[in-house]
Scaffold this active site. Structure first.
Site, PDB file in Angstrom:
ATOM      1  N   HIS A   1     -29.144  33.451 -46.849  1.00 50.42           N
ATOM      2  CA  HIS A   1     -28.975  33.045 -48.249  1.00 50.42           C
ATOM      3  C   HIS A   1     -27.658  32.320 -48.401  1.00 50.42           C
ATOM      4  CE1 HIS A   1     -31.931  36.081 -50.275  1.00 50.42           C
ATOM      5  NE2 HIS A   1     -32.518  35.006 -49.822  1.00 50.42           N
TER       6      HIS A   1
ATOM      7  N   HIS B   1     -32.860  28.986 -51.943  1.00 47.80           N
ATOM      8  CA  HIS B   1     -31.516  29.058 -51.369  1.00 47.80           C
ATOM      9  C   HIS B   1     -31.445  28.233 -50.106  1.00 47.80           C
ATOM     10  CE1 HIS B   1     -33.503  31.804 -48.535  1.00 47.80           C
ATOM     11  NE2 HIS B   1     -34.171  32.209 -49.606  1.00 47.80           N
TER      12      HIS B   1
ATOM     13  N   GLU C   1     -43.439  30.770 -50.758  1.00 53.42           N
ATOM     14  CA  GLU C   1     -42.163  30.277 -50.221  1.00 53.42           C
ATOM     15  C   GLU C   1     -42.363  29.514 -48.912  1.00 53.42           C
ATOM     16  OE1 GLU C   1     -39.315  33.336 -49.133  1.00 53.42           O
ATOM     17  OE2 GLU C   1     -37.652  31.912 -49.218  1.00 53.42           O
TER      18      GLU C   1
ATOM     19  N   ASP D   1     -43.127  38.673 -47.368  1.00 54.42           N
ATOM     20  CA  ASP D   1     -41.994  37.760 -47.198  1.00 54.42           C
ATOM     21  C   ASP D   1     -41.377  38.054 -45.836  1.00 54.42           C
ATOM     22  OD1 ASP D   1     -39.730  36.155 -47.482  1.00 54.42           O
ATOM     23  OD2 ASP D   1     -39.323  36.809 -49.527  1.00 54.42           O
TER      24      ASP D   1
ATOM     25  N   ASP E   1     -37.783  30.963 -43.466  1.00 53.43           N
ATOM     26  CA  ASP E   1     -38.050  31.989 -44.472  1.00 53.43           C
ATOM     27  C   ASP E   1     -39.340  31.571 -45.183  1.00 53.43           C
ATOM     28  OD1 ASP E   1     -37.893  33.829 -46.548  1.00 53.43           O
ATOM     29  OD2 ASP E   1     -35.887  33.228 -47.199  1.00 53.43           O
TER      30      ASP E   1
ATOM     31  N   GLU F   1     -38.646  29.089 -53.353  1.00 49.50           N
ATOM     32  CA  GLU F   1     -39.510  30.254 -53.572  1.00 49.50           C
ATOM     33  C   GLU F   1     -39.760  30.539 -55.047  1.00 49.50           C
ATOM     34  OE1 GLU F   1     -38.001  34.015 -52.114  1.00 49.50           O
ATOM     35  OE2 GLU F   1     -36.012  33.193 -51.781  1.00 49.50           O
TER      36      GLU F   1
END
Ligand code: CO
Length: 292
Positions: free
Chosen positions: A163, A155, A278, A85, A96, A188
């Site tokens: 986030h 998020h 994700e 990640d 992200d 995700e």
């Protein structure tokens, strides 16, 4: 969305995608988790990106938030299920993304989170209820015989925000939040062979500044000065140990935690193997996946 800002999100996404693919190739049996983490972070910087958070490489039952220790001697083993990640920012605008690398025999589990993500991305359109996205994620994962992890969610992201709202559930949560055009969200899904719920452990080495307070000790002040260069984004022990002796870093982090200036984010395991996928997406009638 302002065209210049959108471009920054897209550039961050492109770098994140490139670093993810680079990292995926490095995760092989016998490779060092410490070396791979450093290499991926160097790659991001080489491509002109900032680190939105430390590279996380989580093993097997752990869904997220494992970060190589400064003296980590862990190597990837046959059978491991690895979640990579990573986060990139361009002038604060965040991408992200995460992928699961299967060093064993867990292809179906990997496919479950990937299928859920692909189905969810199509729904990142204005007016969409986040609960609808959660339902699709849930259904795709259950269809493959696994459980979505319900207490982890996607998020929003923003400038120097990794986030933020809205939360994107991994099941049909009773939430009335609706997506709006130009929101930037990370979706995700996590698919689990466990109970579909993670718990917190100790031994965190991801931290973030959450409070401003005066600090007395000179050691801690020195370390905090370095931390301020991370611009409020998460950081890890490994970064600080490149600048200060390990003992000094440990003492400073302890004091900053005790004072409530930083918060620790520990590894998050379930009771069985977990896969993750994700992407970051800009909400549009035709959603723009920045990390593709
Ligand atoms: Co994320």
């Amino acid at each position: 969305m302002d065209a210049e800002i959108q471009q920054k999100y897209l550039t961050a996404g492109k770098i994140a995608a490139e670093a993810r693919e680079f990292g995926k190739q490095k995760i092989i049996v016998g490779a060092s988790v410490l070396k791979v983490s450093d290499e991926i972070e160097d790659k991001i910087k080489e491509l002109g990106g900032g680190l939105a958070f430390p590279v996380q490489i989580s093993f097997n039952n752990t869904a997220a938030h494992t970060c190589a220790e400064p003296d980590d001697d862990t190597v990837f083993k046959q059978g491991d299920l690895i979640k990579l990640d990573l986060g990139v920012h361009i002038e604060g605008y965040v991408a992200d993304t995460a992928v699961t690398v299967d060093l064993g025999d867990n292809n179906n589990l990997v496919m479950a989170s990937r299928n859920a993500l692909e189905a969810a991305l199509k729904l990142a359109t204005p007016g969409r209820k986040v609960s609808e996205i959660g339902k699709v994620i849930h259904d795709e994962i259950v269809k493959m015989g696994f459980s979505p992890v319900k207490n982890l969610s996607g998020h929003g992201v923003g400038r120097f925000i990794i986030h933020g709202p809205p939360s994107i559930p991994n099941y049909e949560a009773y939430e009335n939040v609706v997506l709006k055009e130009d929101m930037v969200i990370a979706i995700e899904p996590f698919a689990s062979k466990g109970i579909g719920a993670i718990h917190e452990t100790d031994n965190a080495n991801i931290f973030m500044v959450v409070n401003k307070k005066p600090v007395r000790s000179q050691i801690t002040r020195d370390v905090l000065k370095e931390i301020s260069t991370y611009q409020g984004l998460p950081f890890t022990t490994r970064w600080l140990v490149k600048k200060f002796p390990a003992l000094k870093v440990r003492m400073a982090l302890r004091e900053l935690l005790d004072l409530g200036i930083i918060h620790a984010y520990p590894p998050l395991p379930d009771k069985g193997l977990v896969s993750q996928a994700e992407h970051t997406v800009i909400v549009k009638d035709v959603p723009i996946v920045t990390t593709r």
